[in-house]
Scaffold this motif. Sequence first.
Motif, PDB file in Angstrom:
ATOM      1  N   GLY A 118     -27.311  10.705   0.219  1.00  0.00           N
ATOM      2  CA  GLY A 118     -27.162  10.597   1.412  1.00  0.00           C
ATOM      3  C   GLY A 118     -27.093  10.164   2.120  1.00  0.00           C
ATOM      4  O   GLY A 118     -26.826   9.240   1.448  1.00  0.00           O
ATOM      5  N   ARG A 119     -27.392  10.021   3.022  1.00  0.00           N
ATOM      6  CA  ARG A 119     -27.277   8.749   4.540  1.00  0.00           C
ATOM      7  C   ARG A 119     -29.157   8.599   4.979  1.00  0.00           C
ATOM      8  O   ARG A 119     -30.140   9.542   5.609  1.00  0.00           O
ATOM      9  N   GLN A 120     -28.601   6.973   5.454  1.00  0.00           N
ATOM     10  CA  GLN A 120     -30.107   6.866   6.720  1.00  0.00           C
ATOM     11  C   GLN A 120     -30.331   6.144   6.982  1.00  0.00           C
ATOM     12  O   GLN A 120     -29.207   5.123   7.081  1.00  0.00           O
ATOM     13  N   HIS A 121     -30.340   5.546   7.997  1.00  0.00           N
ATOM     14  CA  HIS A 121     -30.692   4.424   9.421  1.00  0.00           C
ATOM     15  C   HIS A 121     -31.976   4.253   8.936  1.00  0.00           C
ATOM     16  O   HIS A 121     -33.134   4.347   9.174  1.00  0.00           O
ATOM     17  N   LEU A 122     -31.882   2.291   9.223  1.00  0.00           N
ATOM     18  CA  LEU A 122     -33.298   1.498   9.543  1.00  0.00           C
ATOM     19  C   LEU A 122     -32.725   0.596  10.177  1.00  0.00           C
ATOM     20  O   LEU A 122     -32.238  -0.343   9.876  1.00  0.00           O
ATOM     21  N   GLY A 123     -33.789   0.806  11.112  1.00  0.00           N
ATOM     22  CA  GLY A 123     -34.135   0.009  11.940  1.00  0.00           C
ATOM     23  C   GLY A 123     -35.448  -1.307  12.199  1.00  0.00           C
ATOM     24  O   GLY A 123     -36.650  -0.947  12.060  1.00  0.00           O
TER      25      GLY A 123
END
Length: 331
Positions: free
Chosen positions: A87-92
Amino acid sequence: METIFDSADLPLPSRVDAWHDVMSRTHAPTVFSVDRAVAFRAALRATDLGALRVTAMTYSTLRSQRTPKLIRRSDPELYAIHLMTRGRQHLGQNHRVAALGVRDLAMYCSSRPFDTWTDAGEGTVTSVVAQIPRALLPLPDNRIDRLLARPLPAQAGVGALVARFLTQLGDDPGTLRPSDGARLGMVLVDLVAALLAHHLESDDAVPSPSRRRALYLEIRAFIFQNLGEPRLTPDDIAAAHHISPRYLHRLFQDHGLSVSAWIREQRLARCRRDLADPALGGHPVHAIAARWGLPCPQHFSRAFRRAYGIAPRDYRRMTLYGGDVREGGLT
């Protein structure tokens, strides 16, 4: 790894709160939200490697935020290296956002606010996270800050080695002994330090022992990937890693090993494994030897007999069709 949480064991209404609680205990407290319209699913397995912890996680669509208020209330002072495996994930963090795909690595810190979110639709994503006390990484915090929330590709080099290490830990359901965990924790610290130094283009910032251990592990992984190449020589290995053959031999001597002898041992061990595999019973002995970089049947037979006290054909016959074979001979 020990299974700590599996949402399948809980009724649907209590799953989100239970997941929030286990994540706060195993990682760091966050503000947590999910899409209530989707049946939430999650699971977490963890293992401790000395002062480090590695967790393999599966989870539905969610958002997790670590706020300044939560940091003031409690901070475990950890760096986390995050590997996406599905899958995909965003990290800020630090005014940057990393969009992570499969086999991307990223670093974040519990001592600074962060925001992470994923949209898995009605499915789930999976990841492996290693938590490392900030004090254990031999690089200044202000330099590591430059890499927080940046994608760190893991398709080659040290990145691939870190990803492979984390994936194997995440896939292994067995239980490590405490002494194994502590040693593997030291290896992981060295690998992560080498990865960060590589991206900072400051390998000299990593202490020499850490660099040497990380390089040794990278070279071993390279050899494993190329065991089937009969022309694999110490000179080739040294050239592929931009070091001298003399330095390569010193790295292996630090571990009481000879480069050529170790390669031969690994090839013979894989031949021995394949000869005992019923699924490969139809493959000629010489073909198995050639597959692992030993194309000369006579040389392979002599080397196998010296190593295990039995001819390869006899070993195969005894393991596949009856009898007991032990190192050093037959019983």
